[in-house]
Design a protein around this motif. Structure first.
Motif, PDB file in Angstrom:
ATOM      1  N   PHE A  77       0.716  -1.102  -0.216  1.00  0.00           N
ATOM      2  CA  PHE A  77       0.077   0.110  -0.158  1.00  0.00           C
ATOM      3  C   PHE A  77       1.009   1.370  -0.003  1.00  0.00           C
ATOM      4  O   PHE A  77       1.950   1.105   0.434  1.00  0.00           O
ATOM      5  N   GLU A  78       0.281   2.456  -0.680  1.00  0.00           N
ATOM      6  CA  GLU A  78       0.922   3.694  -0.780  1.00  0.00           C
ATOM      7  C   GLU A  78      -0.077   4.591  -0.296  1.00  0.00           C
ATOM      8  O   GLU A  78      -0.781   4.753  -0.845  1.00  0.00           O
ATOM      9  N   ILE A  79       0.418   5.500   0.562  1.00  0.00           N
ATOM     10  CA  ILE A  79      -0.496   6.685   0.790  1.00  0.00           C
ATOM     11  C   ILE A  79       0.354   7.936   0.613  1.00  0.00           C
ATOM     12  O   ILE A  79       1.360   8.256   1.138  1.00  0.00           O
ATOM     13  N   LYS A  80      -0.183   8.615  -0.546  1.00  0.00           N
ATOM     14  CA  LYS A  80       0.779   9.753  -1.016  1.00  0.00           C
ATOM     15  C   LYS A  80       0.032  10.976  -0.918  1.00  0.00           C
ATOM     16  O   LYS A  80      -1.163  10.888  -1.574  1.00  0.00           O
ATOM     17  N   ASP A  81       0.537  12.012  -0.749  1.00  0.00           N
ATOM     18  CA  ASP A  81       0.132  13.442  -0.658  1.00  0.00           C
ATOM     19  C   ASP A  81       0.976  14.379  -1.236  1.00  0.00           C
ATOM     20  O   ASP A  81       2.083  14.155  -1.156  1.00  0.00           O
ATOM     21  N   ASN A  82       0.249  15.619  -1.832  1.00  0.00           N
ATOM     22  CA  ASN A  82       1.187  16.847  -2.231  1.00  0.00           C
ATOM     23  C   ASN A  82       1.274  17.938  -1.209  1.00  0.00           C
ATOM     24  O   ASN A  82       1.150  19.044  -1.584  1.00  0.00           O
ATOM     25  N   GLY A  83       1.126  17.439   0.225  1.00  0.00           N
ATOM     26  CA  GLY A  83       1.018  18.356   1.110  1.00  0.00           C
ATOM     27  C   GLY A  83       2.572  19.236   1.756  1.00  0.00           C
ATOM     28  O   GLY A  83       3.383  19.205   0.825  1.00  0.00           O
ATOM     29  N   VAL A  84       2.623  19.577   2.567  1.00  0.00           N
ATOM     30  CA  VAL A  84       3.649  20.541   3.191  1.00  0.00           C
ATOM     31  C   VAL A  84       4.704  19.494   3.318  1.00  0.00           C
ATOM     32  O   VAL A  84       5.971  20.135   3.271  1.00  0.00           O
ATOM     33  N   GLY A  85       4.840  18.171   3.446  1.00  0.00           N
ATOM     34  CA  GLY A  85       6.036  17.530   3.646  1.00  0.00           C
ATOM     35  C   GLY A  85       6.641  17.528   4.839  1.00  0.00           C
ATOM     36  O   GLY A  85       6.162  18.110   5.884  1.00  0.00           O
ATOM     37  N   MET A  86       8.055  16.996   4.914  1.00  0.00           N
ATOM     38  CA  MET A  86       8.703  17.141   6.402  1.00  0.00           C
ATOM     39  C   MET A  86      10.029  17.439   5.910  1.00  0.00           C
ATOM     40  O   MET A  86      10.762  16.960   4.946  1.00  0.00           O
ATOM     41  N   SER A  87      10.779  17.791   6.869  1.00  0.00           N
ATOM     42  CA  SER A  87      12.277  18.279   6.740  1.00  0.00           C
ATOM     43  C   SER A  87      13.081  16.908   6.915  1.00  0.00           C
ATOM     44  O   SER A  87      12.341  16.136   7.570  1.00  0.00           O
ATOM     45  N   SER A  88      14.219  17.084   6.715  1.00  0.00           N
ATOM     46  CA  SER A  88      15.219  15.892   6.884  1.00  0.00           C
ATOM     47  C   SER A  88      15.496  15.657   8.265  1.00  0.00           C
ATOM     48  O   SER A  88      15.541  14.425   8.690  1.00  0.00           O
ATOM     49  N   ASP A  89      15.443  16.835   9.069  1.00  0.00           N
ATOM     50  CA  ASP A  89      15.485  16.684  10.490  1.00  0.00           C
ATOM     51  C   ASP A  89      14.130  15.977  11.029  1.00  0.00           C
ATOM     52  O   ASP A  89      14.289  15.173  12.078  1.00  0.00           O
ATOM     53  N   LYS A  90      13.124  16.269  10.610  1.00  0.00           N
ATOM     54  CA  LYS A  90      11.971  15.739  11.271  1.00  0.00           C
ATOM     55  C   LYS A  90      11.794  14.089  10.851  1.00  0.00           C
ATOM     56  O   LYS A  90      11.445  13.268  11.500  1.00  0.00           O
ATOM     57  N   LEU A  91      12.298  13.906   9.662  1.00  0.00           N
ATOM     58  CA  LEU A  91      12.288  12.218   9.130  1.00  0.00           C
ATOM     59  C   LEU A  91      13.236  11.588  10.107  1.00  0.00           C
ATOM     60  O   LEU A  91      13.078  10.497  10.513  1.00  0.00           O
ATOM     61  N   ARG A  92      14.495  12.230  10.528  1.00  0.00           N
ATOM     62  CA  ARG A  92      15.483  11.712  11.406  1.00  0.00           C
ATOM     63  C   ARG A  92      14.866  11.350  12.680  1.00  0.00           C
ATOM     64  O   ARG A  92      15.021  10.277  13.236  1.00  0.00           O
ATOM     65  N   GLU A  93      13.912  12.365  13.172  1.00  0.00           N
ATOM     66  CA  GLU A  93      13.457  12.356  14.384  1.00  0.00           C
ATOM     67  C   GLU A  93      12.460  11.015  14.576  1.00  0.00           C
ATOM     68  O   GLU A  93      12.431  10.236  15.465  1.00  0.00           O
ATOM     69  N   ILE A  94      11.485  10.893  13.357  1.00  0.00           N
ATOM     70  CA  ILE A  94      10.756   9.838  13.239  1.00  0.00           C
ATOM     71  C   ILE A  94      11.334   8.454  13.205  1.00  0.00           C
ATOM     72  O   ILE A  94      10.874   7.615  13.939  1.00  0.00           O
ATOM     73  N   SER A  95      12.473   8.337  12.561  1.00  0.00           N
ATOM     74  CA  SER A  95      13.403   6.994  12.316  1.00  0.00           C
ATOM     75  C   SER A  95      13.933   6.880  13.757  1.00  0.00           C
ATOM     76  O   SER A  95      13.974   5.593  14.063  1.00  0.00           O
TER      77      SER A  95
END
Length: 589
Positions: free
Chosen positions: A516-534
């Motif tokens: 499954f893929e859930i894809k949006d064209n929204g505000v997205g995330m910064s690389s720092d936020k992605l790192r925090e989630i990981s």
């Protein structure tokens, strides 16, 4: 040919051939120890797989297949170690993978390495809660606890385990070793572990080192608390002299007769063994000294020094200690035998004292464990009460929404009726299925209802596209896995947008997996936020916007139901959008 066999093991792990790997490991054990097979056969294979995965040459499925092949080899090694264990263990180890993590490859390598090195291993398996670790320590009384984690998401649970061990009053009883792919020395220091092991096969050195320190600490504590004046008094009554008692570092515990300075510096002392742990030293002038070692479980506790004595020997005169007690050779032998008896008696007292301390510790542990269990029981009752409380309002709301839908139908408010029924279906779905698996078709219908409600909210600002292959509808999946991801996309990705938002949900089957893929064209995330989630710096309570299920919970539920053959991947670019991919095995209803 021998080294070629180990290379062939590595190659077949890379290929993912579990049957051939198993056969080769069985052959290798005829020539090599389990430790060599692990270090030079299994580990290099998985290192190659890891390198190819990082370079995108391998996909996740290739890693899973290779890990399964290595697992088969590790199982053969574990069986061999258990069959050949015909010796007293060096120590006992409790090992497990933390709660929320079902990966056991690294843990199994550590376990089989320790077993091969002579340790007794109690393997708790995977997804082990802090409470389970505490209960195992209280039950098995291990010397070491090894805690494993493969995921950054679950690594933080290691600290929870150590805190639970502290709260139960067991921290001083065990040494703790942590390890796993995301773990570092700094992280181990931060959470209060005693040691960190980067590679599983290096664990034996750390274990031996920690147990050696633990044994020395016990020895230091015991002897000074055992020795009393009575041990000197008995010598004074029987032989009219006072012995000196030293600890394992030759520090004086009880002072007795002192050796003259000239005798201490004399280099002409000779010695003979009267018994296994007793030595008689003599000098050319006729002086003699008796030294008896005190040991406990192969650990040096200290020694007894008797003398100096002036042995009555014709032609020998010592001018260094004219006031030394005069004895015959026979009396000297009697004193040596008696000194050894006293040393052995002190060893027995040492063991009894140690046993007494251990029993007191056990009593304290039991009291703390019972208290801990009572607190858990109270917490469980409180959780049940709150769970019942939390169900009252949703049920009331569900019934009210149905009434609202019927009222809207009577008043011919078609859109209001549809809105109310959609919301009531979502609520009923959550209340009925939150702990179960459902058909994929049911989860998709709830997504449709949720997106309808959001489109009513956003009016013309939200465009939705669902492309789901109907052939996967009959597959099973955990309830509330896709909906929280869709909700995150709407609330956090699209709601802040000033332009029109677009959301795409696609689902299909590829081989034995559903994607499954859930894809949006929204505000997205910064690389720092992605790192925090990981690294799971997001809230560990897992609270989402409305459902109470966040990314951490979704990941845990997938791992719980499908194991390592499932996952959640996130890609995002700031101001361009986010893509969340979910995959798990296709299991027909």
């Amino acid at each position: 040919m021998s080294k070629h066999l180990l290379r062939e093991i590595s190659e077949n792990i890379v290929k993912g051939d579990s049957i051939r790997t198993k056969q080769l490991v069985e052959q290798a054990l005829e020539e090599f120890t389990p430790e060599v097979v692990i270090k030079e056969g299994l580990i290099p294979g998985m290192e190659t797989v890891s390198a190819r995965f990082q370079s995108c040459e391998f996909c996740l499925v290739d890693v899973v297949v290779a890990a399964d092949a290595m697992q088969k080899g590790v199982q053969i090694l574990k069986e061999k170690c258990r069959k050949e264990k015909a010796f007293a263990p060096k120590g006992r180890v409790v090992i497990g993978t933390v709660e929320g993590d079902i990966h056991d490859l690294g843990k199994n390598i550590v376990a089989v390495t320790l077993e091969g090195a002579g340790y007794e291993v109690v393997d708790l398996g995977v997804d082990v809660s802090p409470t389970q670790f505490v209960k195992a320590i209280a039950k098995f009384q291990p010397d070491l606890v090894c805690i494993s984690a493969l995921l950054t998401v679950t690594m933080l649970r290691m600290e929870d385990v150590i805190e639970a061990i502290k709260e139960a009053g067991l921290r001083e009883q065990v040494k703790i070793i942590v390890g796993g792919a995301p773990v570092t020395q700094s992280f181990a220091d931060k959470i209060g572990a005693d040691a960190y092991v980067e590679y599983g096969t290096n664990v034996v050195y750390k274990a031996d080192e920690l147990l050696k320190k633990k044994g020395r600490r016990v020895a230091l504590i015991q002897l000074p608390s055992i020795l009393k004046e009575k041990h000197q008094e008995i010598f004074r009554k029987l032989f009219d002299f006072t012995p000196t008692f030293l600890d394992q570092n030759n520090r004086v515990i009880l002072q007795g007769e002192e050796l003259p300075e000239c005798c201490r510096e004399c280099r002409e002392w000779n010695y003979e063994h009267n018994a296994e742990k007793t030595v008689v030293y003599s000098c050319p002038g006729g002086l003699s000294i008796i030294e008896a070692r005190i040991e406990g479980d192969s650990i040096k506790l200290g020694k007894i020094i008797c003398g100096p004595f002036l042995v009555e020997t014709p032609g020998k005169v010592c001018v260094c200690a004219p006031g030394a007690k005069k004895v015959s050779s026979l009396e000297l032998e009697k004193i040596a035998i008696f000194t050894q008896m006293i040393a052995e008696q002190i060893q027995i007292e040492s063991r009894e004292k140690l046993l007494q301390v251990q029993l007191e510790d056990q009593r304290e542990i039991l009291i703390r464990a019972l208290k801990f269990q009572e607190e858990l029981k109270n917490a469980l009752n409180e959780a049940r009460y709150r769970s019942l409380q939390s169900q009252v309002n949703p049920h009331f709301l569900f019934n009210s929404l149905n009434s609202l839908a019927r009222l809207a139908m009577l008043e011919e408010a078609e859109k209001t009726e549809k809105f109310a029924y959609a919301l009531s279906r979502i609520l009923r779905y959550i209340l009925r299925n939150i702990k179960s698996t459902v058909r994929i078709a049911e989860e998709i219908e709830i997504i449709r209802d949720y997106l309808f409600i959001q489109q009513v909210r956003f009016t013309d600002r939200l465009s939705v596209h669902l492309r789901i292959d109907e052939h996967i509808y009959d597959g099973l999946m955990p309830c509330m896995v896709l909906q929280p991801l869709v909700e995150n996309a709407v609330v956090h990705g699209l709601e802040p947008l000033e332009r029109e938002g677009m959301l795409e949900v696609s689902g299909e089957r590829k081989g034995e997996l559903v994607f499954f893929e859930i894809k949006d064209n929204g505000v997205g995330m910064s690389s720092d936020k992605l790192r925090e989630i990981s690294q799971l710096k997001i809230s560990r309570s897992g609270r989402g916007h409305t459902t109470g299920l966040g990314l951490f919970n979704v990941h845990q539920r997938l791992q719980h139901y499908f194991g390592s053959n499932s996952g959640l991947e996130i890609q995002s670019q700031q101001n361009k959008g986010t893509s969340v991919k979910v995959f798990f095995p296709y299991i027909p209803q």
